[in-house]
Structure formats: C-alpha cells, structure tokens
Design a protein around this motif. Structure first.
Motif, PDB file in Angstrom:
ATOM      1  N   GLU A 271       4.597   7.440   8.224  1.00  9.33           N
ATOM      2  CA  GLU A 271       5.028   7.759   6.854  1.00  9.33           C
ATOM      3  C   GLU A 271       4.846   6.481   5.953  1.00  9.33           C
ATOM      4  OE1 GLU A 271       8.568  10.647   6.236  1.00  9.33           O
ATOM      5  OE2 GLU A 271       8.726  10.306   8.214  1.00  9.33           O
ATOM      6  N   GLY A 272       5.505   5.341   6.528  1.00 10.09           N
ATOM      7  CA  GLY A 272       5.286   4.208   5.574  1.00 10.09           C
ATOM      8  C   GLY A 272       3.955   3.708   5.287  1.00 10.09           C
ATOM      9  N   ILE A 273       3.068   3.796   6.551  1.00  6.45           N
ATOM     10  CA  ILE A 273       1.826   3.435   6.310  1.00  6.45           C
ATOM     11  C   ILE A 273       0.737   4.190   5.332  1.00  6.45           C
ATOM     12  CG2 ILE A 273      -0.452   3.317   7.719  1.00  6.45           C
ATOM     13  CD1 ILE A 273       1.210   2.551  10.098  1.00  6.45           C
ATOM     14  N   ALA A 274       1.330   5.582   5.378  1.00  4.67           N
ATOM     15  CA  ALA A 274       0.611   6.476   4.554  1.00  4.67           C
ATOM     16  C   ALA A 274       1.045   6.047   2.972  1.00  4.67           C
ATOM     17  CB  ALA A 274       1.035   7.985   4.818  1.00  4.67           C
ATOM     18  N   GLU A 275       2.247   5.819   2.735  1.00  7.89           N
ATOM     19  CA  GLU A 275       2.572   5.484   1.326  1.00  7.89           C
ATOM     20  C   GLU A 275       1.829   4.189   0.763  1.00  7.89           C
ATOM     21  OE1 GLU A 275       4.482   6.970  -0.926  1.00  7.89           O
ATOM     22  OE2 GLU A 275       4.914   8.827   0.374  1.00  7.89           O
ATOM     23  N   CYS A 276       1.690   3.261   1.685  1.00  8.57           N
ATOM     24  CA  CYS A 276       1.288   2.031   1.619  1.00  8.57           C
ATOM     25  C   CYS A 276      -0.598   2.222   1.246  1.00  8.57           C
ATOM     26  CB  CYS A 276       1.115   0.835   2.533  1.00  8.57           C
ATOM     27  SG  CYS A 276       3.135   0.398   2.564  1.00  8.57           S
ATOM     28  N   GLU A 277      -0.989   2.918   2.041  1.00 10.24           N
ATOM     29  CA  GLU A 277      -2.523   3.505   1.684  1.00 10.24           C
ATOM     30  C   GLU A 277      -2.685   4.253   0.449  1.00 10.24           C
ATOM     31  OE1 GLU A 277      -3.298   5.549   5.457  1.00 10.24           O
ATOM     32  OE2 GLU A 277      -3.873   3.875   6.663  1.00 10.24           O
ATOM     33  N   SER A 278      -1.450   4.924   0.193  1.00  8.94           N
ATOM     34  CA  SER A 278      -1.597   5.471  -1.160  1.00  8.94           C
ATOM     35  C   SER A 278      -1.421   4.681  -2.138  1.00  8.94           C
ATOM     36  CB  SER A 278      -0.509   6.690  -1.411  1.00  8.94           C
ATOM     37  OG  SER A 278      -0.463   7.647  -0.529  1.00  8.94           O
ATOM     38  N   ALA A 279      -0.536   3.669  -2.123  1.00  8.17           N
ATOM     39  CA  ALA A 279      -0.503   2.491  -3.272  1.00  8.17           C
ATOM     40  C   ALA A 279      -1.880   1.915  -3.415  1.00  8.17           C
ATOM     41  CB  ALA A 279       0.676   1.435  -2.828  1.00  8.17           C
ATOM     42  N   LEU A 280      -2.783   1.555  -2.144  1.00  7.26           N
ATOM     43  CA  LEU A 280      -3.908   0.836  -2.495  1.00  7.26           C
ATOM     44  C   LEU A 280      -4.996   1.645  -2.799  1.00  7.26           C
ATOM     45  CD1 LEU A 280      -3.561  -1.114   0.841  1.00  7.26           C
ATOM     46  CD2 LEU A 280      -3.392  -2.136  -1.201  1.00  7.26           C
ATOM     47  N   ARG A 281      -4.966   2.854  -2.633  1.00  4.83           N
ATOM     48  CA  ARG A 281      -6.035   4.011  -3.189  1.00  4.83           C
ATOM     49  C   ARG A 281      -5.735   3.788  -4.736  1.00  4.83           C
ATOM     50  NH1 ARG A 281      -4.945   7.057   1.289  1.00  4.83           N
ATOM     51  NH2 ARG A 281      -3.318   8.328   0.105  1.00  4.83           N
ATOM     52  N   ILE A 282      -4.687   3.588  -5.332  1.00  6.23           N
ATOM     53  CA  ILE A 282      -4.413   3.532  -6.789  1.00  6.23           C
ATOM     54  C   ILE A 282      -4.709   2.081  -7.192  1.00  6.23           C
ATOM     55  CG2 ILE A 282      -2.611   3.517  -8.562  1.00  6.23           C
ATOM     56  CD1 ILE A 282      -1.129   5.438  -6.666  1.00  6.23           C
ATOM     57  N   ASP A 283      -4.168   1.080  -6.499  1.00  2.00           N
ATOM     58  CA  ASP A 283      -4.519  -0.362  -6.839  1.00  2.00           C
ATOM     59  C   ASP A 283      -4.913  -1.216  -5.464  1.00  2.00           C
ATOM     60  OD1 ASP A 283      -4.553  -2.964  -7.626  1.00  2.00           O
ATOM     61  OD2 ASP A 283      -2.673  -3.032  -8.468  1.00  2.00           O
ATOM     62  N   PRO A 284      -5.929  -1.478  -5.191  1.00  2.00           N
ATOM     63  CA  PRO A 284      -6.767  -1.795  -4.048  1.00  2.00           C
ATOM     64  C   PRO A 284      -6.155  -3.402  -3.913  1.00  2.00           C
ATOM     65  CG  PRO A 284      -8.486  -0.724  -5.056  1.00  2.00           C
ATOM     66  CD  PRO A 284      -7.544  -0.877  -5.983  1.00  2.00           C
ATOM     67  N   ASP A 285      -5.913  -4.023  -4.882  1.00  2.00           N
ATOM     68  CA  ASP A 285      -5.238  -5.319  -4.979  1.00  2.00           C
ATOM     69  C   ASP A 285      -4.037  -5.547  -4.972  1.00  2.00           C
ATOM     70  OD1 ASP A 285      -7.900  -6.328  -4.260  1.00  2.00           O
ATOM     71  OD2 ASP A 285      -8.608  -6.279  -6.379  1.00  2.00           O
ATOM     72  N   LEU A 286      -3.127  -4.752  -4.455  1.00  2.00           N
ATOM     73  CA  LEU A 286      -1.723  -4.772  -5.047  1.00  2.00           C
ATOM     74  C   LEU A 286      -1.306  -5.557  -3.747  1.00  2.00           C
ATOM     75  CD1 LEU A 286       0.851  -4.009  -6.527  1.00  2.00           C
ATOM     76  CD2 LEU A 286       1.196  -2.089  -4.834  1.00  2.00           C
ATOM     77  N   PRO A 287      -0.653  -6.620  -3.816  1.00  2.00           N
ATOM     78  CA  PRO A 287      -0.204  -7.536  -2.774  1.00  2.00           C
ATOM     79  C   PRO A 287       0.850  -7.169  -1.933  1.00  2.00           C
ATOM     80  CG  PRO A 287      -0.232  -8.932  -4.923  1.00  2.00           C
ATOM     81  CD  PRO A 287      -0.550  -7.644  -5.241  1.00  2.00           C
ATOM     82  N   ALA A 288       1.835  -6.414  -2.633  1.00  2.00           N
ATOM     83  CA  ALA A 288       2.941  -5.749  -1.778  1.00  2.00           C
ATOM     84  C   ALA A 288       2.415  -4.788  -1.106  1.00  2.00           C
ATOM     85  CB  ALA A 288       3.692  -5.561  -2.909  1.00  2.00           C
ATOM     86  N   ALA A 289       1.606  -4.164  -1.565  1.00  2.00           N
ATOM     87  CA  ALA A 289       0.944  -2.766  -0.534  1.00  2.00           C
ATOM     88  C   ALA A 289       0.422  -3.540   0.816  1.00  2.00           C
ATOM     89  CB  ALA A 289      -0.061  -1.901  -1.183  1.00  2.00           C
ATOM     90  N   HIS A 290      -0.314  -4.396   0.389  1.00  2.00           N
ATOM     91  CA  HIS A 290      -1.100  -5.351   1.826  1.00  2.00           C
ATOM     92  C   HIS A 290      -0.022  -5.714   2.532  1.00  2.00           C
ATOM     93  CE1 HIS A 290      -5.387  -4.611   0.837  1.00  2.00           C
ATOM     94  NE2 HIS A 290      -4.935  -4.879  -0.597  1.00  2.00           N
TER      95      HIS A 290
ATOM     96  N   PRO B 210      -0.675 -16.317  -3.082  1.00  2.00           N
ATOM     97  CA  PRO B 210      -0.223 -17.555  -2.295  1.00  2.00           C
ATOM     98  C   PRO B 210       1.015 -17.971  -2.796  1.00  2.00           C
ATOM     99  CG  PRO B 210      -1.994 -18.076  -3.880  1.00  2.00           C
ATOM    100  CD  PRO B 210      -1.623 -16.621  -4.022  1.00  2.00           C
ATOM    101  N   ASP B 211       1.752 -17.516  -3.691  1.00  2.00           N
ATOM    102  CA  ASP B 211       2.983 -18.269  -4.307  1.00  2.00           C
ATOM    103  C   ASP B 211       4.168 -17.778  -3.503  1.00  2.00           C
ATOM    104  OD1 ASP B 211       1.893 -16.216  -5.950  1.00  2.00           O
ATOM    105  OD2 ASP B 211       3.896 -16.448  -6.911  1.00  2.00           O
ATOM    106  N   VAL B 212       3.890 -16.597  -3.053  1.00  2.00           N
ATOM    107  CA  VAL B 212       5.090 -15.721  -2.365  1.00  2.00           C
ATOM    108  C   VAL B 212       5.295 -16.281  -0.962  1.00  2.00           C
ATOM    109  CG1 VAL B 212       6.066 -13.492  -1.878  1.00  2.00           C
ATOM    110  CG2 VAL B 212       4.554 -13.848  -3.784  1.00  2.00           C
ATOM    111  N   ALA B 213       6.567 -16.965  -0.673  1.00  2.00           N
ATOM    112  CA  ALA B 213       6.601 -17.785   0.619  1.00  2.00           C
ATOM    113  C   ALA B 213       6.861 -16.611   1.461  1.00  2.00           C
ATOM    114  CB  ALA B 213       8.079 -18.401   0.397  1.00  2.00           C
ATOM    115  N   ILE B 214       7.676 -15.449   1.331  1.00  2.00           N
ATOM    116  CA  ILE B 214       7.750 -14.269   2.401  1.00  2.00           C
ATOM    117  C   ILE B 214       6.449 -13.975   3.003  1.00  2.00           C
ATOM    118  CG2 ILE B 214       8.035 -12.476   0.776  1.00  2.00           C
ATOM    119  CD1 ILE B 214       9.986 -13.210   4.147  1.00  2.00           C
ATOM    120  N   TYR B 215       5.211 -13.937   2.162  1.00  2.00           N
ATOM    121  CA  TYR B 215       4.137 -13.248   2.590  1.00  2.00           C
ATOM    122  C   TYR B 215       3.591 -14.428   3.576  1.00  2.00           C
ATOM    123  CZ  TYR B 215       3.917  -9.958  -1.174  1.00  2.00           C
ATOM    124  OH  TYR B 215       4.174  -8.977  -2.064  1.00  2.00           O
ATOM    125  N   ARG B 216       3.649 -15.631   3.266  1.00  2.00           N
ATOM    126  CA  ARG B 216       3.129 -16.697   4.097  1.00  2.00           C
ATOM    127  C   ARG B 216       3.973 -16.467   5.463  1.00  2.00           C
ATOM    128  NH1 ARG B 216       3.561 -19.721  -0.547  1.00  2.00           N
ATOM    129  NH2 ARG B 216       5.333 -21.147   0.359  1.00  2.00           N
TER     130      ARG B 216
END
Length: 547
Positions: free
Chosen positions: A484-503, A531-537
């Motif tokens: 379910e979580g993956i489906a929601e993230c994929e929905s986010a990326l369909r709306i905004d393919p470059d949304l960092p939080a969704a990736h 690149p400025d978000v530490a938790i992503y790195r």
C-alpha cells in the motif's frame, strides 16, 4: 572660491549621509535575523545560488524552477544573481543576506532625497527620512526574500533619477535591472513617460529595455501574465476590490499599526462597502490635487510614483492567497512620502513663524518611526517569533495559524503544533496543506494512525497533493503495509515525477522489503534532487552497505 564651492558641496552631501545613517540605524538589528518563511527555499534549498553555471536556467525559467515542488509564474533572475554574489563572498550566512537588504534600503532612502531635490529643498530631506524609518518597510527589508522588492525599488528609483538628469541610456540599464528583480518595475516607464510625453525620443531607451525584458519573460514563462487565478469575481468585483485594497494601503501608510506578513483580506461584495467608497474618494482627491498642481511637476511625479506603481498590487487576478502585503508598498510609498514632504514645505512657506513647531512634529514622527521599525525587526528574527506575532495580530488568518503550526512542529513542540493546525482547520476545514502538515506532526509524535487519517483528509481535499500521497506512503510503510505504501509513493510520482520525498519513501519501502536492487536507484534519485537533505544521503549509504 574653491573653499566656498567645497562648502556648498559638503552641505549638499551632508543630508544624504544623515538619511543613509538613519536608514542603516533603523535596520541594524535586522542583521541578527535568520532565514524565515520563503528564505528556506530561496536560499538554503536553492541549488542555483552556488555559482554562475546556473545562469542559463535562471534566465530561462520561472523564479522557483530550481525545485519541482514549487510552482510560480514570477520571473526574477535578479534575486538569484544577488544570492549567488552573497553566497560566493560570505557563504550561507544569514547576516550577509540581511546586510544586502539594509544597504539597498539605505540607497533607496538616498535616492528618494535626490529625486525630491529636483523640485524641493528641505522637503527632500523630510521625504528621505520618512522613507528611511517607515515601519511598513520592515517586511521588505528585514525579510531576506524581500530583496526582490528592495532591489527592484533601488534600481527603479535610480532609473527615475537618471531620467530626470537626462542620462537616458544609463537609466534604461537601471530599469532593466529593476525589471529583472521584480515585475512591478514595469510601471517605471509609465511614470517617466507621464512626466515628459512630448519628447518621445528620450524614453526610447526605456522602451527598448522593457521590450527586451518582456521577451525574456515570455520565453521563460510562455506568456506575460500568471496562468492561474486565486480570486474569481463577477461584474465589477475586481474594480471594487481594487478600491478596497487602495484604501487599506493608504491607511497602512498613514497609521502603520497591526503589521503582519499574512493580512487576511475580506472581499468587498458591493460598491457601497466603506473601503470601496474610501478608495474612490482617495482617487478623486489625488486627481483634484494633481490637477490643481499640474504646473508643479514634483507633485505629478509623486502622485504617479505612488498610484501608478501601486496599480500592480491592486490587480486581484495576479495576486496570491494574501492580496494585501506590506512589501507591495515599498516603492509606492516613496511617491506618497514625497507628497507628504510637499505638504510640509508648503505649510512652512505659509507659516514661516511656526516652522520650529512644524519641524518638531517631523522629528517626533521620524523618531517614532525609527523606534517602531527597530522593534518590528525583532519580530522577523526567526520563524517562531514571526508567526507567533502574526497569529496574535491576525487570529483569523489561516496562513498565520498554519505557519505558526509549522514553526512549532519544526521546533519539536508537536502537541502545540497539532493544536495550532486544528485552529487553522477551523478557519479553513478543507485546507490540504494544513491537513498534510498536521499529519507530519502526528507522525513525528508516533501517532501513525492519526497521521494516515490526516493525510487521507488532505487527499480528499486535493487528490493531486503529491506530498500527501508520499507522506501517506511512508506512514503505511512504517506500519509494515509495504504494498500500500509503494502504491501511494507511485501515485505521488505520477503527479510529480521529481518529488524527492516520494523517491526516498519508495526507496525505503523497497529496502525494508528486501529489494535493494530497486531501493538504491530510488534513493539515489532523491539525493540527486535534494543533496542538502542529510537523511536522504544517510539512507542511501545504509542501502549500499546492506547490498
């Protein structure tokens, strides 16, 4: 003779030095301020400020195109150029960015004196001093992102002064710089032409500078005007509310109390609204004044600089959620205060014996403005201070309540933040951003079910809220509901393919479900975008190590 000449020159420069010093004194304490409101995106999260390599993108994109999460129809390359210069010299130090605003304000105050000197003597100093300390300018000067208003005003006033001196080509360059800083400088050519219609050859360089700017803007935005409208009115609704806004702006210039970055504006519904009638009366009074003083070009220029420059701020279709903003008064106030100075000078001529008392009143006003400005600067020191004051000053402003909630959340005061989000949602129950941000506060406090409920409410209000989809995805992932979580993230990326939080959240889902070959590319994409978000790195490094 030389001694006398130097003395005259010194006497002419001393008032300029005094006005500049007063302006610098009024905003010295703003240097202690940090990054607030849009500063976080415009400076801290803006990759375009780290060097000149981004100039092609800066000149061919809208002002917030550095982030896929931001959308606007503003074209302001000047802001990025100024930020590149500051960052290159001093790094990401807030005091340096504030210093630029303060220096530009001092320059604007001096230019007000220089322009007013064309028609006035001592009145020019009065205009400059009043401009230097007027508390309504705090939003533009003490807010780092207000540099668009202050820089545009500085170059715009310089263009007017150069025009008055006959230096038209240099003035056209100043106008071009003003336009690159903010769109409202488009009124400057109208102002200078209004003062000298007959000699059309003089203003051709200004017309050329405007044409080049409009071509750049069209190329970057695909048009000249904003594509979306926040306000939809019928009949004469736009005109009525233009008059209502005008009366509100004049009231704030005369009595600068209740200052707030989020003034709630209630639409006028009929011509009989007192604000509309007041606005009409002000326009009529200004028309009578300019006709009566039609042989005094200084009055005409002051009236034009005030009213014509304010017109863009009266056009509701181009304005956002908060149509009334104190920073919109920054440049128009120069014309208004020139008219006040003309009144002072006329009164002195009529009652020369009363000049000591008249001067005393001016000094009291200037001193009061200085004190009020210094105090107001303190409200802009940090996000929590700013929005606490704003919410107290305008409790019916949903923007103020939501921003205060965000500041409380970012300060770790989660329960207070949730309560404040509730207040914002009482004012606007279907406000998707507030519902989404309340969900973040719930999630940070460990209340996953309530977080998911708040995210779903945000999506019910706005099904295309990409960040709410991504946040709901993370809440479901944290609950172990990976599919379910993956489906929601994929929905986010369909709306905004470059949304960092969704990736990022999608990568987390894949990693926790053991699919590292899918997780790493998603986490790499998130780091590439932010690149400025530490938790992503950190999460990318963990995924690579686990593989």
């Amino acid at each position: 003779m030389k001694t006398s000449g130097w003395s005259d020159e010194a006497r002419s420069r001393l008032p300029l030095a005094v006005v500049a010093l007063v302006a610098l004194t009024a905003y010295a304490n703003s240097l202690r301020g940090g990054f607030v409101w849009d500063d976080v995106d415009n400076v801290l999260h803006n990759p375009w400020t780290d060097g000149l390599a981004h100039l092609p993108a800066i000149f061919t994109s809208h002002v917030a195109a550095f982030s896929t999460e931001l959308a606007t129809s503003f074209y302001r390359p000047g802001m990025h150029i100024l930020f590149i210069a500051v960052r290159g010299l001093f790094g990401v130090e807030p005091w340096a960015f504030h210093l630029v605003n303060v220096l530009l304000h001092a320059a604007c105050s001096v230019l007000v004196v220089l322009i007013a000197r064309t028609w006035m003597k001592d009145g020019a100093i009065v205009a400059g001093l009043l401009f230097a300390v007027h508390p309504v300018h705090v939003e533009a000067v003490a807010w780092i992102s207000g540099v668009t208003d202050v820089s545009s005003a500085c170059f715009g006033l310089l263009a007017v002064w150069l025009w008055l001196r006959g230096w038209n080509r240099t003035g056209a360059l100043a106008l071009f710089a003003a336009l690159l800083c903010k769109e409202v400088a488009i009124a400057i050519p109208v102002i200078v032409v209004a003062g000298d219609v007959k000699r059309w050859k003089r203003w051709m360089p200004y017309a050329a500078a405007t044409a080049v700017y409009l071509a750049l803007r069209w190329n970057a935005l695909g048009g000249l005007a904003p594509a979306t409208r926040t306000w939809e009115l019928q009949g004469f609704g736009y005109l009525e509310n233009a008059f209502a806004l005008l009366s509100a702006y004049v009231a704030k210039l005369v009595i600068p109390g209740g200052l707030n970055p989020a003034h709630p504006f209630h639409l006028a519904q009929a011509f009989s609204d007192p604000r509309v009638l007041t606005g009409c009366g002000l326009v009529a009074a200004l028309a009578v004044l300019t006709y009566a003083m039609r042989f005094k070009p200084g009055v005409l220029y002051g009236a034009a600089l005030f009213l014509i420059q304010l017109v863009p701020a009266l056009y509701l279709p181009a304005l956002g959620e908060n149509p009334f903003a104190e920073r919109y008064l920054y440049l128009p106030s120069a014309g208004f205060l020139m008219l006040v100075a003309f009144g002072w000078e006329s009164l002195v001529r009529l009652r020369p014996s009363a000049r000591p008392w008249i001067d005393a009143v001016v000094l009291v006003v200037v001193a009061s403005g200085l004190v009020a400005t210094v105090r107001r600067n303190e409200s802009w020191r940090d996000a929590l201070t700013l929005w606490t004051d704003a919410a107290a000053t305008a409790p019916d402003s949903v923007v103020a309540q939501q921003n205060l909630a965000d500041a409380l959340r970012d300060s770790g005061r989660l329960d207070e933040a949730i309560d404040r989000y509730q207040l914002a949602l009482v004012l606007e129950p279907q406000r998707a951003d507030a519902l989404n941000n309340r969900g973040v506060a719930y999630q940070l406090s460990g209340r996953q079910e309530q977080a998911a409920t708040s995210y779903r409410a945000a999506l019910a209000a706005n099904p295309r809220h990409a960040r709410a989809h991504a946040n709901l995805g993370l809440a479901l992932i944290d609950a172990g509901r990976f599919d379910e979580g993956i489906a929601e993230c994929e929905s986010a990326l369909r709306i905004d393919p470059d949304l960092p939080a969704a990736h990022h959240n999608l990568g987390i889902a894949y990693a926790r479900s053991g699919r590292m070959e899918l997780a790493i590319p998603e986490l790499e994409k998130a780091v590439l975008l932010r690149p400025d978000v530490a938790i992503y790195r950190e999460n990318l490094e963990r995924a690579r190590a686990a593989k």
